[in-house]
Design a protein around this motif. Structure first.
Motif, PDB file in Angstrom:
ATOM      1  N   GLN A   1       2.599  18.811   9.249  1.00 23.47           N
ATOM      2  CA  GLN A   1       1.289  19.166   9.816  1.00 23.47           C
ATOM      3  C   GLN A   1       0.242  18.070   9.569  1.00 23.47           C
ATOM      4  O   GLN A   1      -0.929  18.347   9.316  1.00 23.47           O
ATOM      5  CB  GLN A   1       0.793  20.494   9.240  1.00 23.47           C
ATOM      6  CG  GLN A   1       1.740  21.668   9.463  1.00 23.47           C
ATOM      7  CD  GLN A   1       1.955  21.957  10.964  1.00 23.47           C
ATOM      8  OE1 GLN A   1       1.002  22.089  11.725  1.00 23.47           O
ATOM      9  NE2 GLN A   1       3.215  22.036  11.374  1.00 23.47           N
ATOM     10  N   ILE A   2       0.709  16.824   9.643  1.00 20.57           N
ATOM     11  CA  ILE A   2      -0.199  15.679   9.517  1.00 20.57           C
ATOM     12  C   ILE A   2      -0.463  15.130  10.918  1.00 20.57           C
ATOM     13  O   ILE A   2       0.466  14.692  11.593  1.00 20.57           O
ATOM     14  CB  ILE A   2       0.408  14.576   8.626  1.00 20.57           C
ATOM     15  CG1 ILE A   2       0.674  15.114   7.221  1.00 20.57           C
ATOM     16  CG2 ILE A   2      -0.523  13.365   8.564  1.00 20.57           C
ATOM     17  CD1 ILE A   2       1.448  14.156   6.326  1.00 20.57           C
ATOM     18  N   THR A   3      -1.697  15.184  11.344  1.00 25.45           N
ATOM     19  CA  THR A   3      -2.040  14.665  12.669  1.00 25.45           C
ATOM     20  C   THR A   3      -2.606  13.254  12.524  1.00 25.45           C
ATOM     21  O   THR A   3      -3.210  12.908  11.502  1.00 25.45           O
ATOM     22  CB  THR A   3      -3.063  15.566  13.369  1.00 25.45           C
ATOM     23  OG1 THR A   3      -4.251  15.666  12.560  1.00 25.45           O
ATOM     24  CG2 THR A   3      -2.501  16.963  13.583  1.00 25.45           C
ATOM     25  N   TYR A   4      -2.421  12.455  13.555  1.00 21.03           N
ATOM     26  CA  TYR A   4      -2.870  11.073  13.526  1.00 21.03           C
ATOM     27  C   TYR A   4      -3.201  10.638  14.953  1.00 21.03           C
ATOM     28  O   TYR A   4      -2.828  11.322  15.920  1.00 21.03           O
ATOM     29  CB  TYR A   4      -1.790  10.164  12.921  1.00 21.03           C
ATOM     30  CG  TYR A   4      -0.428  10.307  13.569  1.00 21.03           C
ATOM     31  CD1 TYR A   4      -0.083   9.554  14.693  1.00 21.03           C
ATOM     32  CD2 TYR A   4       0.515  11.205  13.069  1.00 21.03           C
ATOM     33  CE1 TYR A   4       1.160   9.682  15.299  1.00 21.03           C
ATOM     34  CE2 TYR A   4       1.752  11.344  13.672  1.00 21.03           C
ATOM     35  CZ  TYR A   4       2.071  10.581  14.783  1.00 21.03           C
ATOM     36  OH  TYR A   4       3.295  10.720  15.390  1.00 21.03           O
ATOM     37  N   PRO A   5      -3.906   9.519  15.131  1.00 17.74           N
ATOM     38  CA  PRO A   5      -4.266   9.071  16.483  1.00 17.74           C
ATOM     39  C   PRO A   5      -3.043   8.952  17.382  1.00 17.74           C
ATOM     40  O   PRO A   5      -1.995   8.456  16.961  1.00 17.74           O
ATOM     41  CB  PRO A   5      -4.918   7.703  16.232  1.00 17.74           C
ATOM     42  CG  PRO A   5      -5.471   7.809  14.848  1.00 17.74           C
ATOM     43  CD  PRO A   5      -4.486   8.647  14.084  1.00 17.74           C
ATOM     44  N   SER A   6      -3.166   9.402  18.608  1.00 22.25           N
ATOM     45  CA  SER A   6      -2.023   9.428  19.525  1.00 22.25           C
ATOM     46  C   SER A   6      -1.531   8.027  19.880  1.00 22.25           C
ATOM     47  O   SER A   6      -0.347   7.833  20.165  1.00 22.25           O
ATOM     48  CB  SER A   6      -2.392  10.179  20.812  1.00 22.25           C
ATOM     49  OG  SER A   6      -3.527   9.584  21.432  1.00 22.25           O
ATOM     50  N   LYS A   7      -2.422   7.062  19.859  1.00 24.55           N
ATOM     51  CA  LYS A   7      -2.034   5.694  20.202  1.00 24.55           C
ATOM     52  C   LYS A   7      -2.084   4.811  18.960  1.00 24.55           C
ATOM     53  O   LYS A   7      -3.133   4.291  18.591  1.00 24.55           O
ATOM     54  CB  LYS A   7      -2.951   5.135  21.288  1.00 24.55           C
ATOM     55  CG  LYS A   7      -2.828   5.848  22.624  1.00 24.55           C
ATOM     56  CD  LYS A   7      -3.720   5.200  23.677  1.00 24.55           C
ATOM     57  CE  LYS A   7      -3.578   5.910  25.031  1.00 24.55           C
ATOM     58  NZ  LYS A   7      -4.450   5.302  26.062  1.00 24.55           N
TER      59      LYS A   7
ATOM     60  N   ALA B   1       0.182  16.962   3.071  1.00 27.51           N
ATOM     61  CA  ALA B   1       0.460  17.869   4.185  1.00 27.51           C
ATOM     62  C   ALA B   1      -0.834  18.523   4.665  1.00 27.51           C
ATOM     63  O   ALA B   1      -1.805  18.649   3.909  1.00 27.51           O
ATOM     64  CB  ALA B   1       1.459  18.933   3.739  1.00 27.51           C
ATOM     65  N   ASN B   2      -0.831  18.903   5.946  1.00 25.56           N
ATOM     66  CA  ASN B   2      -1.988  19.574   6.552  1.00 25.56           C
ATOM     67  C   ASN B   2      -3.252  18.720   6.504  1.00 25.56           C
ATOM     68  O   ASN B   2      -4.356  19.219   6.266  1.00 25.56           O
ATOM     69  CB  ASN B   2      -2.258  20.920   5.862  1.00 25.56           C
ATOM     70  CG  ASN B   2      -1.066  21.857   5.940  1.00 25.56           C
ATOM     71  OD1 ASN B   2      -0.600  22.193   7.024  1.00 25.56           O
ATOM     72  ND2 ASN B   2      -0.553  22.242   4.782  1.00 25.56           N
ATOM     73  N   SER B   3      -3.080  17.432   6.712  1.00 21.46           N
ATOM     74  CA  SER B   3      -4.234  16.530   6.740  1.00 21.46           C
ATOM     75  C   SER B   3      -4.351  15.871   8.108  1.00 21.46           C
ATOM     76  O   SER B   3      -3.444  15.953   8.941  1.00 21.46           O
ATOM     77  CB  SER B   3      -4.102  15.459   5.648  1.00 21.46           C
ATOM     78  OG  SER B   3      -2.944  14.659   5.860  1.00 21.46           O
ATOM     79  N   THR B   4      -5.484  15.221   8.319  1.00 24.21           N
ATOM     80  CA  THR B   4      -5.740  14.548   9.590  1.00 24.21           C
ATOM     81  C   THR B   4      -6.118  13.093   9.338  1.00 24.21           C
ATOM     82  O   THR B   4      -7.064  12.816   8.575  1.00 24.21           O
ATOM     83  CB  THR B   4      -6.890  15.228  10.358  1.00 24.21           C
ATOM     84  OG1 THR B   4      -6.538  16.585  10.641  1.00 24.21           O
ATOM     85  CG2 THR B   4      -7.170  14.507  11.668  1.00 24.21           C
ATOM     86  N   VAL B   5      -5.377  12.184   9.946  1.00 21.44           N
ATOM     87  CA  VAL B   5      -5.732  10.762   9.887  1.00 21.44           C
ATOM     88  C   VAL B   5      -6.707  10.516  11.031  1.00 21.44           C
ATOM     89  O   VAL B   5      -6.330  10.535  12.194  1.00 21.44           O
ATOM     90  CB  VAL B   5      -4.489   9.864  10.022  1.00 21.44           C
ATOM     91  CG1 VAL B   5      -4.888   8.391   9.970  1.00 21.44           C
ATOM     92  CG2 VAL B   5      -3.471  10.178   8.934  1.00 21.44           C
ATOM     93  N   ARG B   6      -7.968  10.328  10.692  1.00 20.73           N
ATOM     94  CA  ARG B   6      -9.010  10.230  11.717  1.00 20.73           C
ATOM     95  C   ARG B   6      -8.992   8.881  12.426  1.00 20.73           C
ATOM     96  O   ARG B   6      -9.178   8.800  13.630  1.00 20.73           O
ATOM     97  CB  ARG B   6     -10.376  10.495  11.089  1.00 20.73           C
ATOM     98  CG  ARG B   6     -10.502  11.892  10.463  1.00 20.73           C
ATOM     99  CD  ARG B   6     -11.728  11.989   9.585  1.00 20.73           C
ATOM    100  NE  ARG B   6     -12.931  11.688  10.328  1.00 20.73           N
ATOM    101  CZ  ARG B   6     -14.048  11.205   9.776  1.00 20.73           C
ATOM    102  NH1 ARG B   6     -14.086  10.926   8.482  1.00 20.73           N
ATOM    103  NH2 ARG B   6     -15.112  10.972  10.510  1.00 20.73           N
TER     104      ARG B   6
END
Length: 264
Positions: free
Chosen positions: A54-60, A213-218
């Motif tokens: 559940q780690i999100t990061y920039p799509s590109k 986990a469960n973090s967001t790379v802005r």
């Protein structure tokens, strides 16, 4: 200032660091390189693992290698010599922090609160308001409603450090003043060298267990960051800098863009 001596000291420290990292690499089974053909965890599988955690990061994420230098800047009081050019604006200089603090004689009205940089760009470009302003660019990643930040540019890259920043104070729709730090007399210590890509830096950051986990790379940007101080100068290297948000907390993670080492 004997920059050749600085270079030799730095090279010795760098070689020692590399030896340590190589030893740590072979003893840490959880860290594998992207180019290891026998590795079970390729870049694709690691990125899949990020999603599983559940780690999100920039799509590109860029897979392009960049380049940069080892550079040095003296720990001098250059900004103190620029106070007289600021006219009636009240300026104070801190030798300890190498920081210039300025209160504007006349506050400047921000014309567009959603884009305050359009007003502040004119202040930055005015030599009677800001010393060496043409070397700074607006940085939206560190700016907020009450503080608009500009970072110094060196060889096409931002300075990702407290040194090399302009911080403008915004109060009730007016620019009231700013603080400034500056890297002067930049010296290249070694020839240009390739850096790792943004994607590889993020993969290694995860493999070093620096992404919870469960973090967001802005965002993740390449800029110059302090490595060490020696002989009255500070050495800077290209670094991948990531902003990571976990819950209500934002932390910043750094990866040495030359060798992939985590920089705390």
């Amino acid at each position: 200032m004997n920059f050749r001596r600085i270079e030799w000291i730095f090279l010795i420290a760098f070689i020692a660091l590399d030896i340590f990292l190589i030893g740590a690499y072979y003893n840490q089974s959880g860290v594998e390189t992207e180019k290891d053909a026998g590795s079970a965890r390729t870049t694709t599988s690691v990125l899949r693992s990020l999603k599983d955690d559940q780690i999100t990061y920039p799509s590109k994420l860029s897979n392009k290698e960049n380049d940069g230098y080892y550079i040095a800047s003296p720990d001098d009081d250059y900004l103190a010599t620029k106070i007289d050019q600021l006219g009636k604006n009240k300026a104070e200089y801190s030798k300890r922090d190498k920081k210039l603090s300025v209160n504007l004689d006349k506050r400047v009205k921000v014309k567009n609160n959603d884009q305050p940089e359009k007003t502040i760009n004119k202040i930055v470009a005015d030599e009677s308001m800001v010393a060496e302003g043409d070397e700074y660019h607006y940085d939206p990643n560190f700016s907020s409603k009450n503080e608009v930040v500009y970072t110094q540019m060196i060889y096409g890259k931002r300075v990702s450090s407290e040194r090399g920043m302009l911080r403008f104070n915004i109060s009730k729709g007016y620019v009231t003043g700013y603080s400034q730090t500056y890297l002067s007399d930049i010296e290249i210590l070694r020839e240009k060298k390739n850096t790792i890509s943004q994607r590889r830096a993020l993969v290694w950051l995860y493999q070093y267990n620096k992404l919870p986990a469960n973090s967001t790379v802005r965002w993740g940007n390449l800029g110059y960051t302090k490595l060490l101080s020696v002989n009255g100068s500070t050495v800077y290297i290209p670094t991948w800098n990531f902003s990571v948000k976990t819950g209500g907390t934002t932390v910043y993670r750094r990866i040495n863009a030359f060798n992939g080492a985590v920089m705390d």
